[in-house]
Scaffold this active site. Sequence first.
Site, PDB file in Angstrom:
ATOM      1  N   SER A 105       0.830  -1.205   0.000  1.00  0.00           N
ATOM      2  CA  SER A 105       0.000   0.000   0.000  1.00  0.00           C
ATOM      3  C   SER A 105       0.871   1.265   0.000  1.00  0.00           C
ATOM      4  CB  SER A 105      -0.960  -0.037   1.189  1.00  0.00           C
ATOM      5  OG  SER A 105      -2.008   0.883   1.035  1.00  0.00           O
ATOM      6  N   ASP A 224     -10.508  -4.193  -4.565  1.00  0.00           N
ATOM      7  CA  ASP A 224      -9.925  -3.137  -3.726  1.00  0.00           C
ATOM      8  C   ASP A 224     -10.905  -1.969  -3.596  1.00  0.00           C
ATOM      9  OD1 ASP A 224      -8.294  -1.254  -2.432  1.00  0.00           O
ATOM     10  OD2 ASP A 224      -6.504  -1.998  -3.451  1.00  0.00           O
ATOM     11  N   HIS A 280      -8.270  -5.045  -0.516  1.00  0.00           N
ATOM     12  CA  HIS A 280      -6.966  -4.402  -0.386  1.00  0.00           C
ATOM     13  C   HIS A 280      -6.014  -5.198   0.503  1.00  0.00           C
ATOM     14  CE1 HIS A 280      -4.262  -1.023  -0.708  1.00  0.00           C
ATOM     15  NE2 HIS A 280      -4.189  -0.889   0.594  1.00  0.00           N
TER      16      HIS A 280
END
Length: 312
Positions: A105, A224, A280
């Site tokens: 991320s 996501d 995610h």
Amino acid sequence: MAALAPAASILVLLALAAASALAPVVSAVPFIVLHGIGDQCGNDGIASFTDELGEWSGSKGYCMEIGRGSRDSWLMPLQDQADVVCKKVKEMKELREGYSIVGLSQGNVIGRAVIEYCDGGPPVKNFISIGGPHAGTASVPLCGSGIFCILVDALIQLEIYSNFVQAHLAPSGYLKIPTDMADYLEGCKFLPKLNNEIPSERNTTYKERFSSLENLVLIMFEDDAVLIPRETAWFGYYPDGAFSPVLPPQETKLYTEDWIGLRTLDEAGRVKFVSVPGGHLRISRSNMKKYIVPYLTSCGSSKQSVRRILSI
């Protein structure tokens, strides 16, 4: 013909000895892990992630902590975070011959800053990006609950491109509102520079360093809901001035004009665009082994070295 057997045996022994001497040359390249926002190296999840990749690949992995971990991942400006990592990798003797980066991320934009900006640092061989906001995101991630998150949420409600918010809220450095491009380019302190978006300030060194990667692996999650749009993990994004359609990376100006060397890498066959199921960062162990581990293993083995020597 039997008289040739001793000579052949000697050749095999010499080859084995040579392979042993060459072992350090083909040893696995170490890697660092840069965690995402709200995480820290001491958490069980990121610790297990680092350990498993090391066990499966045979490479030594290091989770690189920045400041106070979770808190500073929210509040420390991204350039300061990148500077911390740059200093650490230059001090680690284990990385002097080169290393790979595994980013999670937000950790991916920090890793990319290390690649592009870290003067005098060891070379980065492979960059494996897992759910990275490379082209920006049109929404700030949710913090959660508690007193700390009340502070974060209060910052989010302020003018996102103001000097104060940019200096005190890390994800504001890659928040990119496509209908507010003028303020973004003027006020956002991190991503416009990282992506060489400002014509008068483009730096060819950033492009040269990024395009020197041996492999760039971009992993996007099909469900996501944190990165808006999810295609930012591949450098895809909205066109300037609108929230639709989502442009694939190859149709963005960053790619077509090759601002950071993404097109150069892609045309050389060194970019892997990977899509995996899940939300995610919800990557399965099987997909870790399939899409990450191959880029952390050594480039060869002693047996391969023997075969190569015998074929000369």
